[in-house]
Design a protein around this motif. Sequence first.
Motif, PDB file in Angstrom:
ATOM      1  N   GLU A   8       0.829  -1.205   0.000  1.00  0.00           N
ATOM      2  CA  GLU A   8       0.000   0.000   0.000  1.00  0.00           C
ATOM      3  C   GLU A   8       0.861   1.251   0.000  1.00  0.00           C
ATOM      4  OE1 GLU A   8      -3.881  -1.701   2.469  1.00  0.00           O
ATOM      5  OE2 GLU A   8      -2.136  -0.922   3.532  1.00  0.00           O
ATOM      6  N   ARG A   9       1.944   1.219   0.759  1.00  0.00           N
ATOM      7  CA  ARG A   9       2.832   2.384   0.808  1.00  0.00           C
ATOM      8  C   ARG A   9       3.467   2.626  -0.563  1.00  0.00           C
ATOM      9  NH1 ARG A   9       4.125   5.722   4.333  1.00  0.00           N
ATOM     10  NH2 ARG A   9       3.105   4.503   5.967  1.00  0.00           N
ATOM     11  N   ARG A  10       3.826   1.542  -1.243  1.00  0.00           N
ATOM     12  CA  ARG A  10       4.382   1.692  -2.586  1.00  0.00           C
ATOM     13  C   ARG A  10       3.345   2.318  -3.523  1.00  0.00           C
ATOM     14  NH1 ARG A  10       8.210   3.275  -5.708  1.00  0.00           N
ATOM     15  NH2 ARG A  10       8.537   2.048  -7.598  1.00  0.00           N
ATOM     16  N   GLY A  11       2.095   1.869  -3.416  1.00  0.00           N
ATOM     17  CA  GLY A  11       1.030   2.476  -4.210  1.00  0.00           C
ATOM     18  C   GLY A  11       0.845   3.942  -3.876  1.00  0.00           C
ATOM     19  N   TYR A  12       0.919   4.266  -2.587  1.00  0.00           N
ATOM     20  CA  TYR A  12       0.775   5.658  -2.177  1.00  0.00           C
ATOM     21  C   TYR A  12       1.902   6.514  -2.764  1.00  0.00           C
ATOM     22  CZ  TYR A  12       0.499   9.807   0.765  1.00  0.00           C
ATOM     23  OH  TYR A  12       0.416  11.109   1.201  1.00  0.00           O
ATOM     24  N   GLN A  13       3.121   6.000  -2.757  1.00  0.00           N
ATOM     25  CA  GLN A  13       4.235   6.739  -3.351  1.00  0.00           C
ATOM     26  C   GLN A  13       3.968   7.047  -4.819  1.00  0.00           C
ATOM     27  OE1 GLN A  13       7.413   3.995  -2.608  1.00  0.00           O
ATOM     28  NE2 GLN A  13       7.893   4.825  -0.570  1.00  0.00           N
ATOM     29  N   GLN A  14       3.293   6.123  -5.499  1.00  0.00           N
ATOM     30  CA  GLN A  14       3.061   6.292  -6.934  1.00  0.00           C
ATOM     31  C   GLN A  14       1.947   7.276  -7.255  1.00  0.00           C
ATOM     32  OE1 GLN A  14       2.553   2.114  -7.819  1.00  0.00           O
ATOM     33  NE2 GLN A  14       4.671   1.890  -8.470  1.00  0.00           N
ATOM     34  N   ILE A  15       1.135   7.644  -6.258  1.00  0.00           N
ATOM     35  CA  ILE A  15       0.124   8.686  -6.512  1.00  0.00           C
ATOM     36  C   ILE A  15       0.604  10.045  -6.009  1.00  0.00           C
ATOM     37  CG2 ILE A  15      -1.709   6.956  -6.376  1.00  0.00           C
ATOM     38  CD1 ILE A  15      -2.645   8.379  -3.764  1.00  0.00           C
ATOM     39  N   CYS A  16       1.831  10.081  -5.503  1.00  0.00           N
ATOM     40  CA  CYS A  16       2.437  11.327  -5.022  1.00  0.00           C
ATOM     41  C   CYS A  16       3.515  11.789  -5.986  1.00  0.00           C
ATOM     42  CB  CYS A  16       3.069  11.120  -3.636  1.00  0.00           C
ATOM     43  SG  CYS A  16       1.880  10.820  -2.318  1.00  0.00           S
ATOM     44  N   GLY A  17       3.882  13.049  -5.888  1.00  0.00           N
ATOM     45  CA  GLY A  17       4.985  13.579  -6.656  1.00  0.00           C
ATOM     46  C   GLY A  17       6.314  13.279  -5.998  1.00  0.00           C
ATOM     47  N   ALA A  18       7.379  13.794  -6.589  1.00  0.00           N
ATOM     48  CA  ALA A  18       8.711  13.569  -6.041  1.00  0.00           C
ATOM     49  C   ALA A  18       8.866  14.160  -4.652  1.00  0.00           C
ATOM     50  CB  ALA A  18       9.762  14.163  -6.984  1.00  0.00           C
ATOM     51  N   ASP A  19       8.034  15.153  -4.324  1.00  0.00           N
ATOM     52  CA  ASP A  19       8.105  15.776  -3.002  1.00  0.00           C
ATOM     53  C   ASP A  19       7.305  15.009  -1.947  1.00  0.00           C
ATOM     54  OD1 ASP A  19       5.548  16.316  -3.850  1.00  0.00           O
ATOM     55  OD2 ASP A  19       5.695  18.483  -3.689  1.00  0.00           O
ATOM     56  N   GLY A  20       6.671  13.896  -2.358  1.00  0.00           N
ATOM     57  CA  GLY A  20       5.919  13.084  -1.411  1.00  0.00           C
ATOM     58  C   GLY A  20       4.515  13.557  -1.142  1.00  0.00           C
ATOM     59  N   ALA A  21       4.034  14.559  -1.887  1.00  0.00           N
ATOM     60  CA  ALA A  21       2.683  15.085  -1.693  1.00  0.00           C
ATOM     61  C   ALA A  21       1.759  14.590  -2.802  1.00  0.00           C
ATOM     62  CB  ALA A  21       2.693  16.609  -1.690  1.00  0.00           C
ATOM     63  N   MET A  22       0.518  14.317  -2.426  1.00  0.00           N
ATOM     64  CA  MET A  22      -0.474  13.938  -3.432  1.00  0.00           C
ATOM     65  C   MET A  22      -0.808  15.135  -4.319  1.00  0.00           C
ATOM     66  SD  MET A  22      -3.214  11.535  -1.357  1.00  0.00           S
ATOM     67  CE  MET A  22      -3.027  12.308   0.265  1.00  0.00           C
ATOM     68  N   MET A  23      -0.809  14.894  -5.621  1.00  0.00           N
ATOM     69  CA  MET A  23      -1.320  15.875  -6.575  1.00  0.00           C
ATOM     70  C   MET A  23      -1.989  15.073  -7.677  1.00  0.00           C
ATOM     71  SD  MET A  23      -1.846  19.042  -7.446  1.00  0.00           S
ATOM     72  CE  MET A  23      -3.339  18.558  -8.308  1.00  0.00           C
ATOM     73  N   VAL A  24      -3.275  14.774  -7.453  1.00  0.00           N
ATOM     74  CA  VAL A  24      -4.029  13.866  -8.306  1.00  0.00           C
ATOM     75  C   VAL A  24      -5.066  14.664  -9.092  1.00  0.00           C
ATOM     76  CG1 VAL A  24      -5.526  11.825  -8.362  1.00  0.00           C
ATOM     77  CG2 VAL A  24      -3.721  12.014  -6.610  1.00  0.00           C
ATOM     78  N   ILE A  25      -5.138  14.404 -10.391  1.00  0.00           N
ATOM     79  CA  ILE A  25      -6.162  15.019 -11.238  1.00  0.00           C
ATOM     80  C   ILE A  25      -7.389  14.125 -11.228  1.00  0.00           C
ATOM     81  CG2 ILE A  25      -6.745  15.860 -13.542  1.00  0.00           C
ATOM     82  CD1 ILE A  25      -4.419  17.355 -12.174  1.00  0.00           C
ATOM     83  N   ALA A  26      -8.501  14.643 -10.722  1.00  0.00           N
ATOM     84  CA  ALA A  26      -9.730  13.866 -10.633  1.00  0.00           C
ATOM     85  C   ALA A  26     -10.627  14.136 -11.837  1.00  0.00           C
ATOM     86  CB  ALA A  26     -10.482  14.204  -9.341  1.00  0.00           C
TER      87      ALA A  26
END
Length: 303
Positions: A8-26
Amino acid sequence: MSAMTTAERRGYQQICGADGAMMVIACDQRGGMRKLLAADPQAQAAIGNDVLGRTKADITRFLALQAGCVLVDPVCALPGLVDEGMLDRGTGLLIGLDDSGWDTSPEGYRLSKLVSGIGARRVRALGGTGGKIMIYLRSDTPEANTANLRILDSVIADFAAEDLLLVVEFLTYALPGETPEDYASRFPDLILGGVRLCLDAGAKVLKIPYPGSPEICLEVTRLCRDVPWAVLSAGVDHATFLTQVEAAMANGASGVIAGRALWKDCISLDRSVTEKRLVTVAVPRLREIQAIIARHRTAARVA
């Protein structure tokens, strides 16, 4: 408080940017997107899933690559985004489980709906990094939440069994007979109560409406502790959303999952118009949001 597994953490990393913050286009909306593409109800009904799929593909092509992750539905957008090569290999893919709209109980409570046949295994089969479920909650009215929390419990268990990331979103709403003023006064407490219900159910990543003030954002962060939360745009105008992102990020949010505030006035049945406005309007808006996120992530690292 439920901690993420390694997967799950790996998946979370993949929905975040390089800075570790989520920036998702809905862009998992269907009914709402039809209303933006056509004003007349008859014209809206004539807009097929294929047209919505192409619109979502354009949003993905011009915005998601700039953001790092896209949230789409499995009805219009998939598997086309993947099979037709429209999703960059480095772009995370969240797949929405919730169906368009809601049912209503005899008491007037909103009952959440899921897209038939879409569970954790199907999300994985469609190439998803993870799933997203949205439920309606009235945290001050326990009987309003029974059916929706049952759905949430079932979906959380399903994704846990597959060891797949799940983002939990909730929306709240006015009850029949409740005045706009009464609802507005209760809104911050309804958000805090909804957060508690989702955390108690085992949510590991939250997507929530702006709670109403910087102080309530901080309360959300205190409740969540190590559970990351993202603020959604809820269709507000871009300038308003920027102030909300600023307040949320300054008070512990882990990022943004934004849709209509970015692209609601950019999409058109004429795809050349959509392309032009996504490039000239939506991308600059995205850059402004990213600048706020980056500033607060930098400040957090320095501190």
